[in-house]
Design an enzyme around this catalytic site. Sequence first.
Site, PDB file in Angstrom:
ATOM      1  N   HIS A 383      72.956 -26.809  -0.765  1.00  0.00           N
ATOM      2  CA  HIS A 383      73.277 -25.589  -1.598  1.00  0.00           C
ATOM      3  C   HIS A 383      74.386 -24.809  -0.698  1.00  0.00           C
ATOM      4  O   HIS A 383      75.021 -23.828  -1.237  1.00  0.00           O
ATOM      5  CB  HIS A 383      72.173 -24.603  -2.006  1.00  0.00           C
ATOM      6  CG  HIS A 383      72.150 -23.732  -3.083  1.00  0.00           C
ATOM      7  ND1 HIS A 383      73.495 -23.360  -3.620  1.00  0.00           N
ATOM      8  CD2 HIS A 383      71.262 -23.196  -3.839  1.00  0.00           C
ATOM      9  CE1 HIS A 383      73.093 -22.549  -4.567  1.00  0.00           C
ATOM     10  NE2 HIS A 383      71.944 -22.574  -4.778  1.00  0.00           N
ATOM     11  N   ARG A 384      74.343 -25.040   0.627  1.00  0.00           N
ATOM     12  CA  ARG A 384      75.700 -24.570   1.401  1.00  0.00           C
ATOM     13  C   ARG A 384      76.818 -24.957   0.785  1.00  0.00           C
ATOM     14  O   ARG A 384      77.901 -23.969   0.968  1.00  0.00           O
ATOM     15  CB  ARG A 384      75.443 -24.903   2.785  1.00  0.00           C
ATOM     16  CG  ARG A 384      74.014 -24.399   3.338  1.00  0.00           C
ATOM     17  CD  ARG A 384      74.017 -25.155   4.770  1.00  0.00           C
ATOM     18  NE  ARG A 384      74.155 -26.413   4.587  1.00  0.00           N
ATOM     19  CZ  ARG A 384      74.197 -27.215   5.853  1.00  0.00           C
ATOM     20  NH1 ARG A 384      74.048 -26.605   6.944  1.00  0.00           N
ATOM     21  NH2 ARG A 384      74.357 -28.406   5.819  1.00  0.00           N
TER      22      ARG A 384
END
Length: 410
Positions: A383-384
């Site tokens: 998700h980064r």
Amino acid sequence: MAILIRMPEIAANATSAVIASWSRKEGESVAAGDCLAEIETDKAVIELTAEHSGVLGKILVTAGNEVSVGVPIAVLYAQDGEMVDVEALLAAEDGVSQQADASVQDDAAAALLSKGEPGVATQRILASPLARRMALERGVDLSTLGGSGPGGRIVKRDVLSASPNSAPGKQAVGGPAPAVQAADRAYTEIPHSAMRRTIARRLSESKATIPHFYLRADCHVDSLLSLRSQVNAQAGRKITVNDIIIKAVGAALRELPQMNVSWTDGGLRCYRDVDVAVAVSTDAGLITPIVQAVDGKPLSLVAAEIARLAERARKGELAPHEYQGGSFTVSNLGMFGVQEFDAIINPPQAAILAVGAVQQRPAVMEGTLIVASVMTVTLSVDHRAIDGVLAAKWLAVFKRIIENPLSALI
């Protein structure tokens, strides 16, 4: 003149490796370029070749042991029958190492004192190479010994005078007997290989440091199975469902290149090439060889490369450039009947696609209930580097391609 053969740095930044086996016995002649031993790294087995001709006079480290880079592992004699005092040769090595360690200690002390530190501390056990080898052979735990050499360094005499009970896991004579638990069970403990240790470390780091999220989709693959049958009826090499999946992944990454990325602390790394890693199970553990430029290759070539890389992986013959890199991984457990699963991201990549089995399931097509061939895939995402909407768009592109596989081949 005798030459010390040292453990080489097989891979970049490697601090140690395991001697898998010796290819030569003591007393056998060796020519420059001959294989002396097989060295196990975290991912493969690499041949250690002789740099000089001579006779393998003495093996210092037996197969199966892990050795630090630079440590002597064997002695090469210039010719058969040469008289060599191996202990003196190693003792001379100890003297050089002692000087180097003393210099390192002095530098460390100076650095700490310059910062106002009240004392000098170090976690490293100071021991000569000869002492380390002897401790390994005798099962002596170096951390239990006091060093009588310069600067508290552990030397040969310290290991020789050590009690056998100083080996790890042994109870001191006269001490209390260990408590017996009622729940104890008999077991066999298999030492971890370098590859298994690396797998454990990388996967632990991945789950602990990468914020995973998961998206799932059911793909209707009747068209894919029909196309595969047509191709295999005429092709010399059989095409697998996984080959088409890899090709479809490459096509989807080319269509949505924002997914072809990885996270770094300095910025988002966007890759020009679509290099896809394929999870391959081996006796030693999981390894992910890389199929490079998947999007630009015909399906037949992709299939041939996957087969070649998988075979080399199972034999432990992959070179580092064949399994390092890639921006996306595919892990397929469908052949084992697994319906679906969540895969752990292979860092530094930002996504991995977990592929389940093709199953006959009820489905509704244009208002009609039918039996369809369905394959569930699960996308694990960092998700980064990738937001949920982007990942959902990519999964939709992949689903469209896999359900219309001819588009991936054109």
